[in-house]
Each structure stands twice: as C-alpha cells, then as structure tokens.
Scaffold this motif. Structure first.
Motif, PDB file in Angstrom:
ATOM      1  N   CYS A  72     -11.150   6.903  -3.014  1.00 34.12           N
ATOM      2  CA  CYS A  72     -10.685   8.243  -3.398  1.00 34.12           C
ATOM      3  C   CYS A  72      -9.186   8.417  -3.194  1.00 34.12           C
ATOM      4  CB  CYS A  72     -11.453   9.303  -2.616  1.00 34.12           C
ATOM      5  SG  CYS A  72     -13.238   9.270  -2.874  1.00 34.12           S
ATOM      6  N   ASP A  73      -8.674   7.916  -2.098  1.00 30.99           N
ATOM      7  CA  ASP A  73      -7.245   8.045  -1.794  1.00 30.99           C
ATOM      8  C   ASP A  73      -6.551   6.736  -2.164  1.00 30.99           C
ATOM      9  OD1 ASP A  73      -4.708   8.321  -0.762  1.00 30.99           O
ATOM     10  OD2 ASP A  73      -5.370   9.237   1.131  1.00 30.99           O
ATOM     11  N   PHE A  74      -5.796   6.769  -3.260  1.00 29.93           N
ATOM     12  CA  PHE A  74      -5.190   5.540  -3.792  1.00 29.93           C
ATOM     13  C   PHE A  74      -4.068   4.990  -2.908  1.00 29.93           C
ATOM     14  CE2 PHE A  74      -6.428   5.246  -8.529  1.00 29.93           C
ATOM     15  CZ  PHE A  74      -7.726   5.615  -8.227  1.00 29.93           C
ATOM     16  N   ASP A  75      -3.623   5.748  -1.890  1.00 28.69           N
ATOM     17  CA  ASP A  75      -2.607   5.215  -0.978  1.00 28.69           C
ATOM     18  C   ASP A  75      -3.148   4.030  -0.172  1.00 28.69           C
ATOM     19  OD1 ASP A  75      -0.127   6.469  -1.323  1.00 28.69           O
ATOM     20  OD2 ASP A  75      -0.831   8.292  -0.330  1.00 28.69           O
ATOM     21  N   PHE A  76      -4.462   3.946  -0.024  1.00 27.72           N
ATOM     22  CA  PHE A  76      -5.067   2.843   0.720  1.00 27.72           C
ATOM     23  C   PHE A  76      -5.185   1.569  -0.121  1.00 27.72           C
ATOM     24  CE2 PHE A  76      -6.638   6.458   3.191  1.00 27.72           C
ATOM     25  CZ  PHE A  76      -6.397   6.023   4.487  1.00 27.72           C
ATOM     26  N   ARG A  77      -4.983   1.659  -1.405  1.00 29.04           N
ATOM     27  CA  ARG A  77      -5.196   0.510  -2.279  1.00 29.04           C
ATOM     28  C   ARG A  77      -4.012  -0.460  -2.245  1.00 29.04           C
ATOM     29  NH1 ARG A  77      -8.506   2.035  -7.737  1.00 29.04           N
ATOM     30  NH2 ARG A  77     -10.161   3.252  -6.727  1.00 29.04           N
ATOM     31  N   LYS A  78      -4.341  -1.742  -2.323  1.00 27.31           N
ATOM     32  CA  LYS A  78      -3.299  -2.746  -2.463  1.00 27.31           C
ATOM     33  C   LYS A  78      -2.798  -2.757  -3.907  1.00 27.31           C
ATOM     34  CE  LYS A  78      -4.847  -6.019   1.079  1.00 27.31           C
ATOM     35  NZ  LYS A  78      -5.283  -7.421   1.324  1.00 27.31           N
ATOM     36  N   CYS A  79      -1.504  -3.079  -4.065  1.00 28.66           N
ATOM     37  CA  CYS A  79      -0.890  -3.038  -5.398  1.00 28.66           C
ATOM     38  C   CYS A  79      -0.583  -4.436  -5.925  1.00 28.66           C
ATOM     39  CB  CYS A  79       0.415  -2.237  -5.349  1.00 28.66           C
ATOM     40  SG  CYS A  79       0.201  -0.497  -4.955  1.00 28.66           S
ATOM     41  N   LEU A  80      -0.471  -4.503  -7.223  1.00 30.30           N
ATOM     42  CA  LEU A  80       0.066  -5.681  -7.897  1.00 30.30           C
ATOM     43  C   LEU A  80       1.578  -5.490  -8.016  1.00 30.30           C
ATOM     44  CD1 LEU A  80      -2.585  -5.797 -10.747  1.00 30.30           C
ATOM     45  CD2 LEU A  80      -2.455  -7.383  -8.813  1.00 30.30           C
ATOM     46  N   ALA A  81       2.312  -6.570  -8.069  1.00 30.80           N
ATOM     47  CA  ALA A  81       3.772  -6.475  -8.170  1.00 30.80           C
ATOM     48  C   ALA A  81       4.172  -5.863  -9.515  1.00 30.80           C
ATOM     49  CB  ALA A  81       4.391  -7.857  -8.020  1.00 30.80           C
TER      50      ALA A  81
ATOM     51  N   ARG B  89       0.861  -1.194   0.000  1.00 32.55           N
ATOM     52  CA  ARG B  89       0.000   0.000   0.000  1.00 32.55           C
ATOM     53  C   ARG B  89       0.896   1.242   0.000  1.00 32.55           C
ATOM     54  NH1 ARG B  89      -5.356  -1.595   1.652  1.00 32.55           N
ATOM     55  NH2 ARG B  89      -5.372  -3.579   2.812  1.00 32.55           N
ATOM     56  N   GLY B  90       0.280   2.408  -0.058  1.00 34.23           N
ATOM     57  CA  GLY B  90       1.039   3.653  -0.017  1.00 34.23           C
ATOM     58  C   GLY B  90       1.799   3.942  -1.292  1.00 34.23           C
ATOM     59  N   ARG B  91       1.256   3.479  -2.436  1.00 28.28           N
ATOM     60  CA  ARG B  91       1.935   3.675  -3.723  1.00 28.28           C
ATOM     61  C   ARG B  91       1.032   4.418  -4.709  1.00 28.28           C
ATOM     62  NH1 ARG B  91       7.297   3.006  -2.945  1.00 28.28           N
ATOM     63  NH2 ARG B  91       7.768   1.062  -1.846  1.00 28.28           N
ATOM     64  N   SER B  92       0.369   5.433  -4.228  1.00 25.91           N
ATOM     65  CA  SER B  92      -0.501   6.226  -5.102  1.00 25.91           C
ATOM     66  C   SER B  92       0.334   6.966  -6.142  1.00 25.91           C
ATOM     67  CB  SER B  92      -1.299   7.236  -4.284  1.00 25.91           C
ATOM     68  OG  SER B  92      -0.416   8.185  -3.691  1.00 25.91           O
ATOM     69  N   TYR B  93      -0.325   7.499  -7.145  1.00 30.88           N
ATOM     70  CA  TYR B  93       0.373   8.284  -8.168  1.00 30.88           C
ATOM     71  C   TYR B  93       1.033   9.508  -7.534  1.00 30.88           C
ATOM     72  CZ  TYR B  93      -2.707   5.525 -11.195  1.00 30.88           C
ATOM     73  OH  TYR B  93      -3.382   4.500 -11.809  1.00 30.88           O
ATOM     74  N   GLN B  94       0.329  10.111  -6.564  1.00 27.46           N
ATOM     75  CA  GLN B  94       0.903  11.280  -5.893  1.00 27.46           C
ATOM     76  C   GLN B  94       2.171  10.896  -5.139  1.00 27.46           C
ATOM     77  OE1 GLN B  94       0.123  14.640  -5.826  1.00 27.46           O
ATOM     78  NE2 GLN B  94       1.986  14.798  -4.592  1.00 27.46           N
ATOM     79  N   ARG B  95       2.142   9.775  -4.431  1.00 24.18           N
ATOM     80  CA  ARG B  95       3.297   9.351  -3.637  1.00 24.18           C
ATOM     81  C   ARG B  95       4.488   9.001  -4.528  1.00 24.18           C
ATOM     82  NH1 ARG B  95       3.458   7.025   1.598  1.00 24.18           N
ATOM     83  NH2 ARG B  95       1.461   8.068   1.863  1.00 24.18           N
ATOM     84  N   LEU B  96       4.227   8.323  -5.655  1.00 26.43           N
ATOM     85  CA  LEU B  96       5.319   7.879  -6.524  1.00 26.43           C
ATOM     86  C   LEU B  96       5.842   8.994  -7.425  1.00 26.43           C
ATOM     87  CD1 LEU B  96       4.309   4.313  -7.793  1.00 26.43           C
ATOM     88  CD2 LEU B  96       5.960   4.909  -6.021  1.00 26.43           C
ATOM     89  N   PHE B  97       4.928   9.747  -8.028  1.00 28.19           N
ATOM     90  CA  PHE B  97       5.325  10.665  -9.089  1.00 28.19           C
ATOM     91  C   PHE B  97       5.269  12.138  -8.691  1.00 28.19           C
ATOM     92  CE2 PHE B  97       2.937   7.162 -11.454  1.00 28.19           C
ATOM     93  CZ  PHE B  97       4.041   6.336 -11.460  1.00 28.19           C
TER      94      PHE B  97
END
Length: 267
Positions: free
Chosen positions: A225-234, A99-107
């Motif tokens: 709404c907040d993509f930081d809460f979403r689980k990611c794929l590898a 988690r914690g890999r939203s577009y805002q956090r990464l880019f």
C-alpha cells in the motif's frame, strides 16, 4: 488572430453526435486548454469521417473543419510556446534498490490546487503491476489536487488482452467520475515518450515512466500500500516548469469563477 469559436456557432441540429465539439468549447472557455486541444482534434477527425460518408454534408463539414483546425493549431502553438520557455526545476537520480521514492515523495510538492488538468503518457499498461502503479499515481494526484477536473491518459493498446486493458481503464474512469473528475484515455501504437504534463506548467519526465519499482517479493510484503517501502529500479527523473497552461484561480476573496473542489476532496 483566430478567436475562440462561440457555442452559439455550433448548430447541434446540423451536426448531431459531435459532443466533443461542445466539450472542447466549454473546456477552452473554462481554461482547460490541454483537454480542449485533444477534443478539437477528436472533433476534426469525426467531421472528416462524416464528410466522407455523407457527401451531402461535405460543404457544411468543411466550414466547421476550417474553424476548428485553425483553433486547434492556435492552441497547440500556444502550448508549444510555453514549453519552449521552460526551465528545469530538478533532476533526480534513482539508484537500483533505493527506497523512499513513492509518487507522493517525488511528485507531491508539484501537485497542488493549481493543477486542474493532468495529461499522462504511459506506453505500458498491460500487466497487473502496471495497473496498480497507475491506480496509486491517480490516488496521489487526486488527493493532492483539490480542483482537478480532467485527466487524459495516452497508452499503447494491449494486443494480447485488449478487453482486459479496456475494462481496467473503464473502472478507473468510473471511479473518478464518481468524484466529478473526468478521465479520458486514448490508444497510440507509436507512443514511446513517458511524461506527465500538469496544467500548472509542470512537466515530469521519467525514464521508466510510472514503472520504476522492482517486483514485490510476496503478495503481502511491505510496500503493498505504501510505495515508499518498495525497492526501485535505476532511472532518471527530470522536472521542468513553464508558464501555466490553464487560467490561474482567482483569489478566494474575489469569489468569481473559482471552481468547486472535486468530491474526493476532504475540504
């Protein structure tokens, strides 16, 4: 060296309905090089069609074709030269379930006032989650880049529901236009590479493109709404930097040629 064509050289009476030429020249003169290249290429294609359909204009079209083919090639070579000198800024490994890999956090750290154009290659835009991902990325892009002027999206056409795909993209384009941001999109059946190219010289390559999030478990789960809460794929993310493709903004105290912030800017 081929110089930039002049607006005065284009006789709109001689060549009607080729607004792309005028737009390409204006983009180049204002430093929006990446968008200018694609507009030149669009103009070249339309001129070729006109020459085939109207033999009486073949000689006239040929004159302009040579001019704009040469200029488009020169600009493409310029961009390629910048890319060849690029260096890697960061390599990010996103693990399955992270988690914690939203577009805002990464880019977010790479989205700033220096970005005036953004080109996005995203092959897959067919399902509702795809469009929600794109919309969220556009929101992050616009919020961070006050002087953003052009967005160019390239994707594959949706063979199953082309009207729905077109409707979704047109709605986004309309919303952006309300903020004085021009979005153009084009279809490419052979598109495979996923990348984001910013006029500041930052190139972002994502193994899964924008779609590196796991499906949400419910309609109103955290992460809606907040993509930081979403689980990611590898997946893997590479971020590169080369010389800027657009002209640098002049210092604010000089006050010349500084573009206006778009209408969505809070400043």
């Amino acid at each position: 060296m081929t110089t930039s064509p002049n607006l005065a050289e284009v006789d709109e009476g001689e060549l009607p309905k080729l607004e792309a030429i005028i737009s390409a020249l204006k983009c180049e003169q204002t430093g929006h090089i990446m968008e200018a290249i694609l507009l030149y290429e669009e103009s070249i294609f339309k001129l070729s069609q006109m020459a085939d359909a109207e033999p009486c204009r073949r000689q006239l079209c040929g004159k302009y074709l040579k001019m704009y083919e040469a200029r488009a090639k020169q600009l493409r070579d310029q961009v390629k030269g910048h890319l060849h000198t690029s260096r890697m800024l960061d390599h990010i490994t996103i693990e399955q379930g992270a988690r914690g890999r939203s577009y805002q956090r990464l880019f977010g750290p790479y989205l700033d006032d220096a970005v005036r154009e953004a080109h996005l290659n995203e092959p897959h835009l067919t399902e509702p989650p795809h469009f929600r991902n794109l919309l969220n990325f556009l929101e992050v892009l616009v919020k961070n880049c006050r002087y953003l002027k052009y967005i160019r999206l390239t994707t594959r056409p949706d063979a199953a529901a082309p009207k729905n795909q077109l409707q979704m993209l047109q709605q986004m384009r309309s919303d952006l236009a309300a903020g004085n941001i021009q979005m153009n999109f084009q279809m490419d059946d052979s598109l495979h590479d996923r990348k984001i190219v910013l006029s500041s010289g930052v190139v972002i390559k994502i193994g899964r493109g924008l779609h590196y999030f796991e499906p949400m478990e419910g309609s109103y789960s955290l992460g809606l709404c907040d993509f930081d809460f979403r689980k990611c794929l590898a997946t893997e993310v590479d971020i590169w930097k080369c010389r800027p493709f657009a002209k640098r903004l002049k210092d604010s105290q000089e006050g010349e040629d500084r573009p206006e912030a778009h209408a969505y800017s809070s400043d």
